[in-house]
Design an enzyme around this catalytic site. Structure first.
Site, short mmCIF file in Angstrom:
data_model
loop_
_atom_site.label_atom_id
_atom_site.label_comp_id
_atom_site.label_asym_id
_atom_site.label_seq_id
_atom_site.Cartn_x
_atom_site.Cartn_y
_atom_site.Cartn_z
N ARG A 1 9.28 -36.68 20.94
CA ARG A 1 8.34 -37.77 20.67
C ARG A 1 7.09 -37.23 19.99
O ARG A 1 6.56 -37.87 19.06
CB ARG A 1 7.96 -38.48 21.98
CG ARG A 1 9.11 -39.25 22.61
CD ARG A 1 8.70 -39.96 23.88
NE ARG A 1 7.78 -41.06 23.60
CZ ARG A 1 7.11 -41.72 24.55
NH1 ARG A 1 7.25 -41.37 25.82
NH2 ARG A 1 6.30 -42.71 24.23
N CYS B 1 -0.59 -38.76 26.98
CA CYS B 1 0.86 -38.90 27.04
C CYS B 1 1.22 -40.20 26.35
O CYS B 1 0.63 -40.56 25.35
CB CYS B 1 1.35 -38.84 28.49
SG CYS B 1 0.64 -40.13 29.53
#
Length: 281
Positions: free
Chosen positions: A178, A236
C-alpha cells in the site's frame, strides 16, 4: 518479561487482578470491514472486561476527516465512564487479534489525559494461553469518573505530518504494497505521503502477536532512521494500526506523534501530493 509502562504480560495482569488495586479491563475486539465483535465478547472475555466498539465509540463518523476520525472528547469520556474508567484507577486494554484496536484505545486514553493505561501484550490469545479464566455475557461496572483533557500534544494534522516528513521522520505503518502504491483496497488512491518511510507495524511483533523485545524494536527503528532527538511521526490508513506503531515506539522508549486521520484523510484531497514506489520521495 521486564515491566514496561505501556504493555504487560498475561502473567503480570493475572497478578494485578488478584492484587489490592486491580485495573479496569476494556475489550476492544474489532475487525476491519468485518462483523460486529460483541457476540464474540459475550461468548467469552476476561472477567470484568467491558466491550468497547471501535467504530462507534473510539471514532467519530467517517467523512472528510477520514475513516476513523477522532471521537468527540465529551462523547469519548461518557463511553469510558460507562465502562468503569476512573482517573485514578489503572486501565488495561486488549483485543482478539493484532493488537491494533487495543492500541487505538490506549492512544486515545493517553491523549485525553489518563495517567495509567497499558495494553495486554498478545491480547486474548496470550491470556488463554496462560489458562486464564473467561467469563460470558455482559458486564455492568460501576460508573467511572474519567473526564478527558485534550490538546495538540501527541497529535499531528495533515500539514504537521508533511512537515514531520521534511524535518524529522514520518513512519508509514501500513503494509508495504500500500505504501508503494501497488494496491489500495480501501482508500481513494495508493501511495504515501512524500518523504514518509515504510515501516509496517506487523514487523514490530513476533509470530505470537507479542511485541519484539525493546532492544530489538530500538534496532529496527534505528535502521529506519529514528535516532536520538529526531522528532517522530506515524500514520497508517485511518489511525488504528498507526496507534499500534506509536505503542511499539513507546515500548522501545521512543516518543512519537500520531497523524490520526492518516492516509484516509490525506488521499481524499486531490490537491495533496502522493508519492509511489519503495523510496520516501
Amino acid at each position: 518479561m521486564t515491566a514496561n509502562p505501556a504493555i504487560l504480560s498475561a502473567a503480570e495482569l493475572k497478578s494485578e487482578l488478584a492484587g489490592s488495586r486491580p485495573p479496569v479491563l476494556l475489550d476492544i475486539r474489532w475487525q476491519l470491514g468485518g462483523p460486529d465483535q460483541r457476540p464474540a465478547y459475550e461468548a467469552g472475555h476476561l472477567p470484568g472486561a467491558v466491550y468497547v466498539d471501535l467504530d462507534r465509540e473510539l471514532a467519530g463518523p467517517p467523512g472528510s476527516g477520514g475513516r476513523h476520525p477522532l471521537p468527540d472528547p465529551e462523547a469519548f469520556g461518557a463511553v469510558m465512564r460507562r465502562a468503569g474508567v476512573s482517573a485514578e484507577v489503572p486501565v488495561v486494554v486488549y483485543d482478539g487479534g493484532q493488537g491494533w484496536a487495543a492500541a487505538r484505545a490506549w492512544w486515545l486514553l493517553r491523549w485525553t489525559g489518563h495517567p495509567d493505561v497499558r495494553v495486554l501484550d498478545g491480547g486474548l490469545a496470550a491470556w488463554t494461553a496462560e489458562a486464564g479464566q473467561l467469563s460470558a455475557g455482559r458486564e455492568t461496572p460501576a460508573e467511572g469518573d474519567f473526564k478527558p483533557t485534550s490538546g495538540p500534544a501527541g497529535l499531528l494534522d495533515a500539514d504537521g505530518a508533511a512537515a514531520r516528513a521534511r524535518a524529522g521522520i514520518l513512519l508509514d505503518a501500513r503494509a508495504g504494497e500500500r505504501y508503494r502504491g501497488e494496491v489500495e483496497p480501501i482508500d481513494p488512491v495508493g501511495g504515501h505521503i512524500p518523504g514518509a518511510v515504510s515501516a509496517p507495524t506487523t514487523e514490530n511483533v513476533g509470530p505470537d502477536g507479542r511485541f519484539l523485545p525493546a532492544d530489538a524494536l530500538r534496532e529496527r527503528f534505528a535502521a529506519l532512521g529514528v535516532s536520538g532527538g529526531t522528532p517522530v511521526g506515524v500514520y497508517c490508513g485511518s489511525g488504528v494500526s498507526g496507534a499500534h506503531e506509536v505503542l511499539a515506539l513507546e515500548v522501545a522508549g521512543i516518543a512519537a506523534d500520531l497523524y490520526a486521520d492518516s492516509w484516509s484523510e490525506w488521499s481524499s484531497d486531490p490537491d495533496r501530493p502522493v508519492a509511489t514506489g519503495p523510496l520516501p520521495q
